[in-house]
Scaffold this motif. Structure first.
Motif, PDB file in Angstrom:
ATOM      1  N   PRO A 120      -5.368   2.382   9.898  1.00 55.56           N
ATOM      2  CA  PRO A 120      -6.269   1.253   9.615  1.00 55.56           C
ATOM      3  C   PRO A 120      -5.585  -0.104   9.650  1.00 55.56           C
ATOM      4  O   PRO A 120      -6.258  -1.142   9.750  1.00 55.56           O
ATOM      5  N   PHE A 121      -4.249  -0.109   9.557  1.00 56.25           N
ATOM      6  CA  PHE A 121      -3.527  -1.369   9.389  1.00 56.25           C
ATOM      7  C   PHE A 121      -2.855  -1.888  10.663  1.00 56.25           C
ATOM      8  O   PHE A 121      -2.456  -3.053  10.710  1.00 56.25           O
ATOM      9  N   THR A 140       1.226   5.463  -0.562  1.00 55.65           N
ATOM     10  CA  THR A 140       0.608   6.775  -0.753  1.00 55.65           C
ATOM     11  C   THR A 140       1.535   7.680  -1.567  1.00 55.65           C
ATOM     12  O   THR A 140       2.725   7.411  -1.712  1.00 55.65           O
ATOM     13  N   GLY A 151      -7.645   3.295   3.401  1.00 52.87           N
ATOM     14  CA  GLY A 151      -7.045   2.098   3.991  1.00 52.87           C
ATOM     15  C   GLY A 151      -8.070   1.019   4.249  1.00 52.87           C
ATOM     16  O   GLY A 151      -7.833  -0.171   3.977  1.00 52.87           O
ATOM     17  N   GLN A 152      -9.220   1.408   4.759  1.00 50.88           N
ATOM     18  CA  GLN A 152     -10.288   0.444   5.019  1.00 50.88           C
ATOM     19  C   GLN A 152     -10.805  -0.162   3.727  1.00 50.88           C
ATOM     20  O   GLN A 152     -11.116  -1.362   3.659  1.00 50.88           O
ATOM     21  N   THR A 169      -2.393   7.285   7.792  1.00 51.86           N
ATOM     22  CA  THR A 169      -2.144   6.232   6.794  1.00 51.86           C
ATOM     23  C   THR A 169      -1.936   4.888   7.477  1.00 51.86           C
ATOM     24  O   THR A 169      -2.472   3.859   7.044  1.00 51.86           O
ATOM     25  N   PHE A 185       0.869  -1.175   0.000  1.00 55.45           N
ATOM     26  CA  PHE A 185       0.000   0.000   0.000  1.00 55.45           C
ATOM     27  C   PHE A 185       0.908   1.228   0.000  1.00 55.45           C
ATOM     28  O   PHE A 185       1.719   1.402   0.910  1.00 55.45           O
ATOM     29  N   VAL A 208       3.120  -1.194   4.136  1.00 59.95           N
ATOM     30  CA  VAL A 208       2.440   0.092   3.965  1.00 59.95           C
ATOM     31  C   VAL A 208       3.510   1.167   3.925  1.00 59.95           C
ATOM     32  O   VAL A 208       4.287   1.312   4.877  1.00 59.95           O
ATOM     33  N   VAL A 235      -8.006   7.330   6.044  1.00 58.50           N
ATOM     34  CA  VAL A 235      -8.442   6.162   6.814  1.00 58.50           C
ATOM     35  C   VAL A 235      -9.432   5.342   5.995  1.00 58.50           C
ATOM     36  O   VAL A 235      -9.355   4.107   5.944  1.00 58.50           O
ATOM     37  N   TYR A 281      -6.802   4.138  -5.156  1.00 55.17           N
ATOM     38  CA  TYR A 281      -7.715   4.755  -4.195  1.00 55.17           C
ATOM     39  C   TYR A 281      -7.439   6.256  -4.160  1.00 55.17           C
ATOM     40  O   TYR A 281      -6.272   6.671  -4.099  1.00 55.17           O
ATOM     41  N   CYS A 306      -9.060  -0.582   1.034  1.00 57.17           N
ATOM     42  CA  CYS A 306      -8.022  -1.517   0.582  1.00 57.17           C
ATOM     43  C   CYS A 306      -8.173  -2.862   1.282  1.00 57.17           C
ATOM     44  O   CYS A 306      -8.107  -3.920   0.634  1.00 57.17           O
TER      45      CYS A 306
END
Length: 271
Positions: A127-128, A14, A76-77, A124, A12, A89, A73, A62, A79
């Motif tokens: 969520p993980f 950004t 991330g959710q 970022t 993931f 990430v 957030v 995304y 994903c």
């Protein structure tokens, strides 16, 4: 790195619409990974990813502004729902704008810089963290900078934000110790990107983005806690760190400053 749950590993990333982010995306796909790519310019990023000719199912885009907490957030959710919990990430999104504390507009620039480079990084990762902790594996990568080592005149917002990236990631590393989740800090030196091409000063050891991405990929795979790329900038950074303040200040006297976002032409810039 072994892909989670027996499937192809997922990264993931950004800030994937240009520069370092795109180079990292290309490097991970070349290594056989799936990628989840995040940027404000979703349509532009989708067009670029489509043009790469990657197989269906290997990538997803995304749209989110990392400075808007709920937006990143939610990305991330989304994903996790669409592709699963990532194995890596990379909080790469960042901005670098010069500032002058005497100018009111530049205080807003500083707030925006912190919102993207610092709060946006934490948002970022948010969520993980728990899904990775439950799984017992994963890597969270903060993209810092050698600018984190010492404050440079005219770069107050950027230097402070990148020093914050290092301290934040060190704190997070301690919090996740023993969980199986690693925290990696990558400190780029001068990397040839559209962002650095706007700089008005010499950039020693300038490195192509694809070379940086390959070295960063290998450092992340090894799970190093902190790595400056290229290594020559790591040496320079260590020297600058131990330089006495008086000598450091004299060394930087007259150095061109990073361009401001809201320049006032009627006001003569100090050297």
């Amino acid at each position: 790195m072994t892909p989670a749950h027996g499937c192809r590993a997922l990264a993931f990333i950004t800030g994937a619409s240009s520069g370092i982010g795109q180079a990292l995306a290309l490097r991970y796909v070349a290594a056989g990974w799936r990628v989840a790519l995040v940027a404000r310019r979703q349509a532009e990023l989708t067009a670029w990813a489509t043009a790469q000719g990657w197989p269906a199912g290997r990538w997803q885009v995304y749209g989110a502004d990392v400075a808007v907490i709920d937006a990143i957030v939610a990305a991330g959710q989304a994903c996790i729902a669409a592709q699963g919990v990532p194995d890596v990430v990379i909080a790469n999104a960042g901005i670098s704008v010069g500032m002058d504390t005497a100018e009111r507009d530049d205080i807003d620039v500083m707030a925006r810089t912190f919102a993207v480079n610092n709060t946006g990084m934490a948002a970022t990762f948010h969520p993980f963290v728990e899904p990775m902790r439950r799984r017992g594996s994963g890597t969270l990568v903060g993209i810092a900078s050698v600018a984190a080592i010492r404050g440079l005149p005219g770069h107050g917002a950027y230097c402070a934000s990148k020093a914050g990236v290092v301290s934040y990631c060190e704190s997070l590393r301690g919090e996740l110790r023993g969980s199986g989740v690693r925290v990696v800090i990558i400190g780029p030196g001068y990397i040839d990107t559209p962002l650095t091409r706007q700089n008005r000063y010499a950039m020693p050891f300038l490195m192509p983005a694809e070379v940086f991405a390959d070295r960063a990929y290998r450092a992340i795979e090894r799970g190093v806690s902190y790595r400056v790329i290229p290594w020559q900038m790591a040496v320079v950074a260590r020297l600058l760190r131990v330089l006495p303040n008086a000598l450091f200040d004299r060394l930087l006297a007259g150095r061109p400053r990073k361009a401001r976002q809201h320049p006032h032409p009627e006001r003569r810039r100090r050297p």
